[in-house]
Design an enzyme around this catalytic site. Structure first.
Site, short mmCIF file in Angstrom:
data_model
loop_
_atom_site.label_atom_id
_atom_site.label_comp_id
_atom_site.label_asym_id
_atom_site.label_seq_id
_atom_site.Cartn_x
_atom_site.Cartn_y
_atom_site.Cartn_z
N ASP A 72 -11.22 -5.03 10.81
CA ASP A 72 -10.06 -4.51 10.09
C ASP A 72 -9.82 -5.35 8.84
OD1 ASP A 72 -7.79 -3.06 9.52
OD2 ASP A 72 -6.50 -4.16 10.91
N GLU A 73 -9.17 -4.79 7.83
CA GLU A 73 -8.81 -5.52 6.59
C GLU A 73 -10.03 -6.21 5.97
OE1 GLU A 73 -6.00 -4.92 5.43
OE2 GLU A 73 -4.37 -5.02 6.89
N ARG A 83 4.59 0.18 -0.88
CA ARG A 83 5.43 -0.19 0.27
C ARG A 83 6.59 0.79 0.43
NH1 ARG A 83 2.05 -1.84 2.74
NH2 ARG A 83 0.77 -1.19 1.00
#
Length: 702
Positions: free
Chosen positions: A227-228, A598
Site C-alpha cells: 500500500d502507499e 481532503r
C-alpha cells in the site's frame, strides 16, 4: 468457481479488475478518494477464497494500524481466516525477519532497536568521544547529523551528495561527518544495536547476499501487496523486488500525485519505474472518487495536469452538484484569520460539526495568527501532531532499564540508567560503563563494583532491582517492580509536573499487559509507538468537538466536510525552500493536490496580499503559482470583482522629490529623493526619515 462474495456487484469495474488480477506484477494507480483500501480488502478476501493459505499472503502498509484494520475488514467480509494474513510495515517485517536471519550478517536474536532519540544520543556520545563537540567552530547538532545519516541511507546516496544538496554550509565538516558515520556504524554493530534505517538496510543486505533466503521468502510469501507505494524509498523498492523475485506475484497500490515525503527519503520515481522493475506489469487506474463533489475534483485534476512526470488520470464522481471552490484574497494575515473564523461560525450554524472542518497549511507557523483569532472567538481547535509517548523523558528512563534486560551491553541504556542515580555524573557514568562492558555478566559485576560513598547506596539499589527483574516474570510484573524503584527518582527529577507524567507510566503498564515477553513489548514500542501522552489525550477528550488545524503532511489520508487551505502565497506555498528547484516545486504541487482533495463539500483557498516578514517588515505577497493555474476553477469571494487574481500594480521605477505618498505601516510622507534605481528616501509625518526598497515597500502616490 462459486464465490461467497459478489465481487462484481460490490466493486466498480476498475476495482474489480485489480481484485481479479492475482498473478504477476500489477500496479494500481489509485486517485484520491477512489476506494484504494476497499480494493486491497477485497483482494485479500479473494486470495483466501481462491484457496491461498492466509499466511502465504503478505500485506505491507505504512502503519501497522492500517494493516490490522484492513485485515479486520477482510475478516468481516469473508471469515476470520483473513486475520491470519501476514500484515505490517516494512520496518516490522524487517525486524521479524532479522530476528530469524540476522545471524547471517553478525547480529544475535537479541539486538536492540534504537528509536530516533536513542540514535541521536548515540551520535552525540561518539561526537564527544571523537572531540568534535569541543571545537571552536560549530559542528552540526546531533539531530541534524542523524537526519544527514538517515537521508544518505534511505536515498542510497553518499554523505557528500546529501551535504552538498541539503546542507552546503556543512561542506567543511564533511570529512569529520564521514569519520563519525564510520564510528556510528561500527558502534551499533559492536553493541548489537539497530536504528530504524538499519532494519531496512540489514534486511536488504540479507536478501541481496543470500539467494537461498530469497527463495525461502518467495515460498513463504507467495502473494505480496504494498500500500502507499509512492511513499517507499529506494531501499524499500529493492526489498520488494528481491522478495517477489521467485514468483513475481506483487501488486503495489499508490498515487504518484500524492508522493509528498521526499524529506524522509521517499522516492517519487519508484512508482514511475515499477513497470521497468517488473516487466509485464499490468497498470490499472482507479479514477472514480467517492469523497468529493465534481467542482473540487475539476480543480484537483487541473492542479496535477501541470505535473511534469505523472500517470495521467482524471478523477470523476457520480455525486451530483457541489459548490465551486472559493478564493479569498485577504488584505493581510489578520484579515485572512477573520475571514476563516467567520466562515467556520457560519458552517457551524448550518449544522457542520467543528470536527468536520479543517484548516490546512504548508508550515506550522502559518497558523499562528489564526490561532489567536480562534482563541479570541472561543472556537476550540486541536493542532495535529504532538510528542509521542515514547519520546517523553520519563518513559525513556523506564524503557532504558528494560532494554538492558534484553541487551546487557546497550551502553546508551546504561548511561541513561546510571545518570538517574544521585551522585553519578557523566564522568562517573563513563567510568562505570568502561568497567561493565568488558564483564561477562554486567549485572553481577554491578553488584560488586567498589563505589564511592556518595553514590554507593543508589548503585546497590539498582543492582538489587536487576536481580529481581531477571527473574521469570511477565513484562507487566517487571514494570510494577521497576516503578517501585523508579518512583522516588521520578519525583525528584520531574518535581514540577510528576503527577501529570505519572499517568503516562500507568498507560505504559496498560500496554505491557498484553505482552508475554519484554522483547516483543520493546520492539512494538520502538516500531509503532503510541501516538500521544496521556496529558495530550485528555486535552483532546475534554472537548466534545474541535476544529482541526494541520500541516498538509499530517492531513494525508484524512478527509473533512469543509477545508480551508491558507497562506497560498509564493514563498509560503510553494515554500521558499523549493523555489528554483524543479523537483521540489513538483513535490509542492503534489502537496497542494493532497490539500485540495481532503475536502468533501466545501473548499476555501486564501492568501494574504501582505504579510509581516521578520527583518523585512510588511511585504507584498504574490499569489501562489498554483492559484494562477487553477483560476478558471475558482470563484472569488467578492462576486462583484471582475478580475480574478489582481495583478499587483507595477510600481513606477522612480518618484519625484516632493511627491506625497502613503505607506501601509508608516502612513503619509513626502519623497525627499531617489537613493538608487529601486530605493527611495521618504520623510514620514509620524515615522521620520526612512529609506525603502520599492520591490518590497509598495508606496501609493496620494
Amino acid at each position: 468457481m462459486k464465490y461467497r462474495i459478489d465481487y462484481a456487484n460490490e466493486l466498480n469495474p476498475a476495482q474489480l479488475e485489480a481484485v481479479r488480477n492475482l498473478f504477476g506484477p500489477v500496479l494500481v494507480i489509485a486517485g484520491a478518494g477512489s476506494g484504494k483500501t476497499r480494493t486491497l480488502v477485497y483482494r485479500v478476501a479473494r486470495l483466501v477464497e481462491e484457496g491461498v493459505p492466509p499466511e502465504r499472503i503478505l500485506l505491507l502498509t505504512f502503519t501497522r494500524k492500517a494493516a490490522r484494520e484492513m485485515l479486520r475488514r477482510a475478516a468481516i467480509l469473508l471469515d476470520e481466516k483473513c486475520e491470519n494474513v501476514s500484515g505490517g510495515t516494512f520496518h516490522s517485517l524487517a525486524h521479524l525477519m532479522l530476528r530469524q536471519y540476522g545471524y547471517l550478517i553478525g547480529y544475535s536474536r537479541n539486538f536492540t532497536i534504537l528509536d530516533r532519540g536513542d540514535a541521536e544520543d548515540a551520535i552525540n556520545l561518539l561526537r564527544t568521544a571523537l572531540g568534535l563537540a569541543d571545537r571552536k567552530r560549530r559542528f552540526p547538532r546531533k539531530e541534524t547529523i542523524a537526519s544527514i545519516f538517515s537521508m544518505a541511507v534511505n536515498k542510497r546516496i553518499s554523505l557528500e551528495e546529501v551535504v552538498t544538496e541539503e546542507y552546503p554550509h556543512f561542506l567543511d565538516d564533511l570529512e569529520d561527518l564521514a569519520r563519525l558515520f564510520e564510528h556510528y556504524v561500527r558502534y551499533k554493530q559492536e553493541h548489537q544495536l539497530m536504528d530504524y534505517d538499519d532494519l531496512l538496510v540489514n534486511w536488504y543486505r540479507v536478501l541481496k547476499g543470500f539467494p537461498e533466503v530469497r527463495r525461502e521468502i518467495g515460498r513463504r510469501f507467495e502473494f505480496i501487496m504494498v500500500d502507499e507505494y509512492q511513499d517507499t524509498n529506494a531501499l524499500q523498492a529493492e526489498i520488494v523486488r528481491f522478495m517477489a523475485e521467485e514468483h513475481g506475484n506483487v501488486m503495489v497500490v499508490g498515487d504518484d500525485s500524492q508522493s509528498i515525503y521526499a524529506f524522509r527519503g521517499a522516492n517519487f520515481k519508484n512508482i514511475i519505474k515499477f513497470p521497468k522493475l517488473f516487466p509485464g506489469t499490468k497498470i490499472i487506474k482507479l479514477e472514480e472518487n467517492y469523497r468529493s463533489r465534481q467542482p473540487i475534483l475539476d480543480l484537483a485534476n487541473t492542479v496535477i495536469e501541470y505535473a511534469k512526470e505523472k500517470y495521467t488520470k482524471c478523477l470523476f464522481t457520480r455525486l451530483e452538484g457541489g459548490n465551486i471552490p472559493v478564493l479569498y484574497k485577504a488584505r493581510d494575515e489578520a484579515d485572512q484569520s477573520r475571514f476563516i473564523a467567520d466562515r467556520i461560525l457560519e458552517l457551524r450554524e448550518e449544522g457542520v460539526p467543528l470536527s468536520e472542518i479543517a484548516v490546512l497549511f504548508r508550515s506550522a507557523y502559518h497558523s499562528f495568527d489564526l490561532e489567536l483569532e480562534l482563541a479570541k472567538r472561543n472556537i476550540p481547535f486541536v493542532k495535529q501532531g504532538g510528542m509521542k509517548l515514547i519520546e517523553t523523558a520519563h518513559i525513556k528512563d523506564v524503557v532504558a532499564h528494560l532494554r538492558l534486560l534484553v541487551n546487557p551491553y546497550d551502553m546508551l541504556a546504561w548511561n541513561r540508567v546510571l545518570l538517574l542515580i544521585e551522585g553519578i555524573g557523566p564522568k562517573t557514568s563513563k567510568r562505570l560503563m568502561e568497567y561493565l562492558k568488558v564483564e561477562d555478566d554486567p549485572f553481577e559485576a554491578l553488584s560488586r563494583y567498589s563505589a564511592k560513598p556518595s553514590f554507593a547506596k543508589g548503585l546497590n539499589k539498582l543492582a538489587e532491582l536487576f536481580g529481581k527483574l531477571r527473574q521469570k516474570l511477565s513484562p507487566e510484573e517487571k514494570l510494577a517492580l521497576l516503578y517501585e524503584y523508579y518512583e522516588p527518582i521520578f519525583e525528584r527529577v520531574y518535581y514540577d509536573d510528576h503527577p501529570k507524567r505519572a499517568k503516562d507510566l500507568d498507560q505504559l503498564l496498560a500496554i505491557a499487559h498484553k505482552y508475554e515477553t519484554v522483547e516483543d513489548f520493546l520492539a512494538d514500542l520502538a516500531l509503532e509507538p503510541p501516538e500521544a501522552s496521556v496529558a495530550e489525550v485528555e486535552a483532546l477528550e475534554n472537548e466534545d468537538e474541535k476544529l482541526v488545524l494541520s500541516t498538509v503532511h499530517s492531513a494525508k489520508g484524512l478527509e473533512w466536510h469543509s477545508v480551508f487551505v491558507i497562506s497560498l502565497a509564493e514563498g509560503r506555498f510553494p515554500s521558499s525552500y523549493a523555489l528554483g528547484k524543479e523537483e521540489s516545486i513538483e513535490e509542492e504541487r503534489r502537496l497542494f493536490y493532497v490539500a485540495v482533495t481532503r475536502a468533501k463539500e466545501n473548499l476555501f483557498l486564501t492568501y494574504p496580499a501582505t504579510y509581516y516578514s521578520p527583518g523585512e517588515g510588511r511585504i507584498f505577497s504574490k499569489p501562489s503559482r498554483f492559484l494562477e493555474e487553477v483560476k478558471d476553477k475558482l470563484k472569488p469571494w467578492y462576486e462583484e470583482e471582475t478580475s480574478f487574481i489582481e495583478e499587483e500594480e507595477e510600481v513606477s521605477s522612480s518618484f519625484k522629490p516632493g511627491e506625497i505618498v502613503w505607506h501601509p505601516i508608516f502612513g503619509e510622507g513626502k519623497v525627499k529623493r531617489m537613493a538608487d534605481i529601486d530605493k527611495v528616501v521618504v520623510q514620514f509625518t509620524s515615522a521620520g526619515e526612512r529609506t525603502l526598497h520599492l520591490k518590497f515597500a509598495r508606496l501609493e502616490r496620494l
